[in-house]
Design a protein around this motif. Sequence first.
Motif, PDB file in Angstrom:
ATOM      1  N   ASP A  91       0.815  -1.246   0.144  1.00 18.13           N
ATOM      2  CA  ASP A  91      -0.125  -0.250   0.099  1.00 18.13           C
ATOM      3  C   ASP A  91       0.988   1.267  -0.042  1.00 18.13           C
ATOM      4  OD1 ASP A  91      -2.591  -1.102  -0.235  1.00 18.13           O
ATOM      5  OD2 ASP A  91      -2.828  -1.119   1.872  1.00 18.13           O
ATOM      6  N   THR A  92       2.094   1.157   0.573  1.00 20.80           N
ATOM      7  CA  THR A  92       2.999   2.417   0.630  1.00 20.80           C
ATOM      8  C   THR A  92       3.519   2.658  -0.683  1.00 20.80           C
ATOM      9  OG1 THR A  92       3.554   2.058   2.843  1.00 20.80           O
ATOM     10  CG2 THR A  92       4.996   3.111   1.626  1.00 20.80           C
ATOM     11  N   ALA A  93       3.765   1.469  -1.408  1.00 13.31           N
ATOM     12  CA  ALA A  93       4.322   1.695  -2.685  1.00 13.31           C
ATOM     13  C   ALA A  93       3.091   2.084  -3.708  1.00 13.31           C
ATOM     14  CB  ALA A  93       4.797   0.501  -3.350  1.00 13.31           C
ATOM     15  N   PHE A  94       2.026   1.789  -3.460  1.00 13.90           N
ATOM     16  CA  PHE A  94       0.731   2.260  -4.173  1.00 13.90           C
ATOM     17  C   PHE A  94       0.528   3.956  -3.873  1.00 13.90           C
ATOM     18  CE2 PHE A  94      -3.737   3.716  -4.344  1.00 13.90           C
ATOM     19  CZ  PHE A  94      -4.192   3.079  -5.585  1.00 13.90           C
ATOM     20  N   LEU A  95       0.962   4.458  -2.708  1.00 11.74           N
ATOM     21  CA  LEU A  95       0.788   5.607  -2.417  1.00 11.74           C
ATOM     22  C   LEU A  95       1.922   6.554  -3.261  1.00 11.74           C
ATOM     23  CD1 LEU A  95       0.428   6.483   1.446  1.00 11.74           C
ATOM     24  CD2 LEU A  95      -1.138   7.227  -0.555  1.00 11.74           C
ATOM     25  N   MET A  96       3.174   5.880  -3.279  1.00 10.06           N
ATOM     26  CA  MET A  96       3.907   6.520  -4.036  1.00 10.06           C
ATOM     27  C   MET A  96       3.732   6.647  -5.574  1.00 10.06           C
ATOM     28  SD  MET A  96       7.331   4.212  -2.557  1.00 10.06           S
ATOM     29  CE  MET A  96       8.431   4.858  -3.592  1.00 10.06           C
ATOM     30  N   GLY A  97       3.235   5.795  -6.369  1.00  9.40           N
ATOM     31  CA  GLY A  97       2.755   5.734  -7.634  1.00  9.40           C
ATOM     32  C   GLY A  97       1.512   6.811  -7.560  1.00  9.40           C
ATOM     33  N   ALA A  98       0.820   6.831  -6.767  1.00 15.35           N
ATOM     34  CA  ALA A  98      -0.347   7.940  -6.796  1.00 15.35           C
ATOM     35  C   ALA A  98       0.436   9.266  -6.754  1.00 15.35           C
ATOM     36  CB  ALA A  98      -1.272   7.852  -5.635  1.00 15.35           C
ATOM     37  N   SER A  99       1.158   9.504  -5.670  1.00 15.80           N
ATOM     38  CA  SER A  99       1.664  10.931  -5.574  1.00 15.80           C
ATOM     39  C   SER A  99       2.619  11.331  -6.869  1.00 15.80           C
ATOM     40  CB  SER A  99       2.909  10.563  -4.517  1.00 15.80           C
ATOM     41  OG  SER A  99       2.200  10.529  -3.170  1.00 15.80           O
ATOM     42  N   LEU A 100       3.318  10.285  -7.578  1.00 14.02           N
ATOM     43  CA  LEU A 100       3.817  10.565  -8.825  1.00 14.02           C
ATOM     44  C   LEU A 100       2.752  11.009  -9.890  1.00 14.02           C
ATOM     45  CD1 LEU A 100       6.708   7.708  -9.098  1.00 14.02           C
ATOM     46  CD2 LEU A 100       7.072  10.210  -8.893  1.00 14.02           C
ATOM     47  N   PHE A 101       1.870  10.195  -9.982  1.00 18.78           N
ATOM     48  CA  PHE A 101       0.643  10.383 -10.947  1.00 18.78           C
ATOM     49  C   PHE A 101      -0.058  11.948 -10.805  1.00 18.78           C
ATOM     50  CE2 PHE A 101      -3.828  10.376 -12.194  1.00 18.78           C
ATOM     51  CZ  PHE A 101      -3.736   9.846 -13.525  1.00 18.78           C
ATOM     52  N   THR A 102      -0.417  12.225  -9.567  1.00 19.71           N
ATOM     53  CA  THR A 102      -1.063  13.490  -9.089  1.00 19.71           C
ATOM     54  C   THR A 102       0.003  14.595  -9.224  1.00 19.71           C
ATOM     55  OG1 THR A 102      -0.566  13.131  -6.773  1.00 19.71           O
ATOM     56  CG2 THR A 102      -2.691  12.400  -7.647  1.00 19.71           C
ATOM     57  N   ALA A 103       1.299  14.538  -8.992  1.00 14.74           N
ATOM     58  CA  ALA A 103       2.195  15.506  -9.274  1.00 14.74           C
ATOM     59  C   ALA A 103       2.447  15.840 -10.776  1.00 14.74           C
ATOM     60  CB  ALA A 103       3.532  15.067  -8.605  1.00 14.74           C
ATOM     61  N   GLY A 104       2.186  14.692 -11.540  1.00 14.44           N
ATOM     62  CA  GLY A 104       2.406  14.999 -13.076  1.00 14.44           C
ATOM     63  C   GLY A 104       1.145  15.833 -13.490  1.00 14.44           C
ATOM     64  N   ILE A 105      -0.042  15.571 -12.894  1.00 12.60           N
ATOM     65  CA  ILE A 105      -1.246  15.943 -13.385  1.00 12.60           C
ATOM     66  C   ILE A 105      -1.171  17.500 -12.816  1.00 12.60           C
ATOM     67  CG2 ILE A 105      -3.814  16.331 -13.114  1.00 12.60           C
ATOM     68  CD1 ILE A 105      -3.064  14.005 -14.961  1.00 12.60           C
ATOM     69  N   ALA A 106      -0.728  17.865 -11.710  1.00 10.38           N
ATOM     70  CA  ALA A 106      -0.754  19.320 -11.166  1.00 10.38           C
ATOM     71  C   ALA A 106       0.369  19.948 -12.056  1.00 10.38           C
ATOM     72  CB  ALA A 106      -0.489  19.159  -9.687  1.00 10.38           C
ATOM     73  N   THR A 107       1.483  19.441 -12.487  1.00 13.98           N
ATOM     74  CA  THR A 107       2.679  19.974 -13.250  1.00 13.98           C
ATOM     75  C   THR A 107       2.147  20.461 -14.457  1.00 13.98           C
ATOM     76  OG1 THR A 107       4.299  18.908 -11.781  1.00 13.98           O
ATOM     77  CG2 THR A 107       4.727  19.950 -13.953  1.00 13.98           C
ATOM     78  N   LEU A 108       1.229  19.460 -15.164  1.00 11.81           N
ATOM     79  CA  LEU A 108       0.730  20.057 -16.571  1.00 11.81           C
ATOM     80  C   LEU A 108      -0.205  21.058 -16.508  1.00 11.81           C
ATOM     81  CD1 LEU A 108       0.143  16.373 -17.916  1.00 11.81           C
ATOM     82  CD2 LEU A 108       1.848  17.816 -18.652  1.00 11.81           C
ATOM     83  N   LEU A 109      -1.123  21.015 -15.466  1.00 16.56           N
ATOM     84  CA  LEU A 109      -1.928  22.186 -15.019  1.00 16.56           C
ATOM     85  C   LEU A 109      -1.374  23.417 -15.058  1.00 16.56           C
ATOM     86  CD1 LEU A 109      -4.954  23.064 -14.844  1.00 16.56           C
ATOM     87  CD2 LEU A 109      -4.879  22.598 -12.479  1.00 16.56           C
ATOM     88  N   GLN A 110      -0.232  23.500 -14.197  1.00 21.87           N
ATOM     89  CA  GLN A 110       0.559  24.669 -13.871  1.00 21.87           C
ATOM     90  C   GLN A 110       1.362  25.178 -15.298  1.00 21.87           C
ATOM     91  OE1 GLN A 110       0.778  26.819 -11.883  1.00 21.87           O
ATOM     92  NE2 GLN A 110       0.752  25.843  -9.765  1.00 21.87           N
ATOM     93  N   THR A 111       1.783  24.327 -16.065  1.00 22.38           N
ATOM     94  CA  THR A 111       2.691  24.656 -17.145  1.00 22.38           C
ATOM     95  C   THR A 111       1.694  25.080 -18.666  1.00 22.38           C
ATOM     96  OG1 THR A 111       3.074  22.372 -17.634  1.00 22.38           O
ATOM     97  CG2 THR A 111       4.737  23.481 -16.350  1.00 22.38           C
ATOM     98  N   LEU A 112       1.041  24.216 -18.728  1.00 24.56           N
ATOM     99  CA  LEU A 112       0.115  24.508 -19.995  1.00 24.56           C
ATOM    100  C   LEU A 112      -1.097  25.220 -19.761  1.00 24.56           C
ATOM    101  CD1 LEU A 112      -0.144  20.588 -21.276  1.00 24.56           C
ATOM    102  CD2 LEU A 112       1.551  22.365 -21.877  1.00 24.56           C
ATOM    103  N   GLY A 113      -1.541  25.278 -18.526  1.00 23.01           N
ATOM    104  CA  GLY A 113      -2.612  26.063 -18.008  1.00 23.01           C
ATOM    105  C   GLY A 113      -4.246  25.480 -18.639  1.00 23.01           C
ATOM    106  N   LEU A 114      -5.039  25.942 -17.820  1.00 26.56           N
ATOM    107  CA  LEU A 114      -6.412  25.665 -18.494  1.00 26.56           C
ATOM    108  C   LEU A 114      -7.473  26.594 -17.802  1.00 26.56           C
ATOM    109  CD1 LEU A 114      -8.453  23.418 -19.709  1.00 26.56           C
ATOM    110  CD2 LEU A 114      -8.761  22.505 -17.477  1.00 26.56           C
ATOM    111  N   TRP A 115      -8.161  27.380 -19.025  1.00 26.54           N
ATOM    112  CA  TRP A 115      -8.849  28.518 -18.556  1.00 26.54           C
ATOM    113  C   TRP A 115      -7.746  29.465 -17.838  1.00 26.54           C
ATOM    114  CZ3 TRP A 115     -13.276  29.272 -14.452  1.00 26.54           C
ATOM    115  CH2 TRP A 115     -13.859  30.319 -14.856  1.00 26.54           C
ATOM    116  N   LYS A 116      -8.441  29.672 -16.262  1.00 26.05           N
ATOM    117  CA  LYS A 116      -7.776  30.611 -15.523  1.00 26.05           C
ATOM    118  C   LYS A 116      -6.975  29.863 -14.367  1.00 26.05           C
ATOM    119  CE  LYS A 116     -11.221  34.157 -15.539  1.00 26.05           C
ATOM    120  NZ  LYS A 116     -12.160  34.856 -14.735  1.00 26.05           N
TER     121      LYS A 116
END
Length: 488
Positions: A91-116
Amino acid sequence: MDAQPGTSRDADPAAGEDPAAKEDPAAGEKPAAGEAPAAPAAPEPAKHPVDQTLPPLKLLTSGLQHVAAMYAGVVAPPMIVGPAVGLDARDTAFLMGASLFTAGIATLLQTLGLWKFGARLPFVNGVSFAGVTPMVAIGRDRGAEGMAVIFGAVIVAGLLGLLLTPYFSRLVRFFPPVVTGTVITLIGLSLLPVAFTWSRGGAAAAGHGSMRNIGLAALTLVVVLTLRRVLRGFLRQIAVLLGLAVGTAVAAALGMTDFAAVGDADALGFPTPFHFGAPQFELAAIVSMCVVMLVCMTESTADMLALGRIVGRPADERTIRGGLSADTLGSALSPLFNGFMCSAFAQNVGLVAMTGVRSRFVVAAGGGILVLLGLIPVAASVIALVPLPVLGGAGIVLFGTVAAAGIQTLAAAALEKGENALIVAASVGVGLIPIASPDFYHGFPQDTLVVLDSGISTGCVVAIALNLAFNHLGAGAAGRRGPRRARS
C-alpha cells in the motif's frame, strides 16, 4: 515595441526600391485607382523563451532532468506517511505511485494552463513536505481509516485555498525586491540541509554519514560542475542529468544500488480512485490541513516570484492567481487518486536558473513523464535507482543556485537606503532558526509547528511585516511616496 530595421526606409519613397519587390512580382504592382495602398505586413513578434518549444529529444531529456531532480521529494512523503499510519509495503508503494501521478497532473495544469488555472511558467508541482507531520499525527496507526481522514481534510483545505486565491494573489504588491530577495535566499538555504542529508545517505540509512556516501556525493558534485565547465550547447544544459547518470553508474559498480525494487515492481498500475475508502471529514484534521494549505500558498507565491525573475517574465497578480488556483485545485482533486496536497518544488526553480532552459513545455514534458511513472511502477523503480548520495551531490549545486538567485535579487533592493538592510538581516535570521536549530520551537504548541518549523514561511512573514513597518507606514511611507509614484 522598437521599430524594426528597414521600417523608416519602407515609409520613405526616396529610400529606393525595395529588393523584395524584385523577388515577388505582386510586390511591384501599383494599386488600382481609388484603391488604398496595401500596408506592409508586420513582422511576427518573437515568442518569449518561456513559450518556446524544443526539438523532441531535447524536450524529453530536459524534462527527464526535472523529474530526476524532484523524484525523491515526491516519493518521500508517502514513504513516511504510509508506514506511520500502519500501511504495509504494498500500500505504501501504491501511495508513491499515486503521488507521482497526481504531481504530474498538477505540473501539467501549471505549465500548460486551463482557463484561469495555471501560472504558465516552468513551474513544477508535487507533494508538499509541509503536510507530513500533521498527516502523520492525523492518521497515526489508523490504517486505511486514517488515510480516509487525511484525504478528507486535504479536499476541504484545497477548496478553501481555491476560495482564498483571489484575495491571496493581491499580496504580490507586498513583495518588493527586498522581500522577494530575502524569501528566495531562504528557499535555497532551507533546501541545502536536505541535500546534506541525502549526501550522507539519508537519515534512515545504515551507513548514514559514511565516507563512502559523502565521497559519492562529492564525486557527483564535481562531475556536474566539470560538465558545466567543459560542455557546450544542449549537453551543457543537461549536465545535472549526466552527472546523475555518472554517479549512479559509479554507485552500481560499488554495489551501492539496490536493483531488487525493479524486479518487485508491477509492469502496469493505476491509482484506483478512493483506494482507501470514501474520504472522512473530522474538524481537527481539517483545521490542521487548512493551516498547511496557507503555508503552501505562501511558499508557492514566493517560488513563482523567484521563477518569474529567473525566466524574465515577472509574476504579476494574474500569474500568481493562476498558479495558486492550480495549486489549490490540484490539492482538492489529488485525494480522488490517493494523492496529497500539492505545492511548488523549489529545487526545480534552481534547475531552471542553472541550465537557463526557460521553456514551460520542458517542465510539461516532465509532468507527462511523472504521469507515466505513476501508471508504470516498474519505470518509476528505475528512476528510483539513483542513490540518495548522488541526488545530494547534485542538490547542493541546485539548491545553492536558488540562494544565489536570491542574493542577486537583493543586490537590486537598494540595501543602502532606509532600513532595507535591517529588514533582510532580521528576516534571514528568523528564517534560519528552524534550519540551524530544528528543535528551537518544540516547546510551543504542536499545532503552531506547521508554520514555525518552516523557515521560508517565518522569514517571509517577518520580511513582509518589517517592509510594511519601515517602508509603508508612518514617516517611512511619507518619505518615499514621491519616488514610489515615479517608479510606477
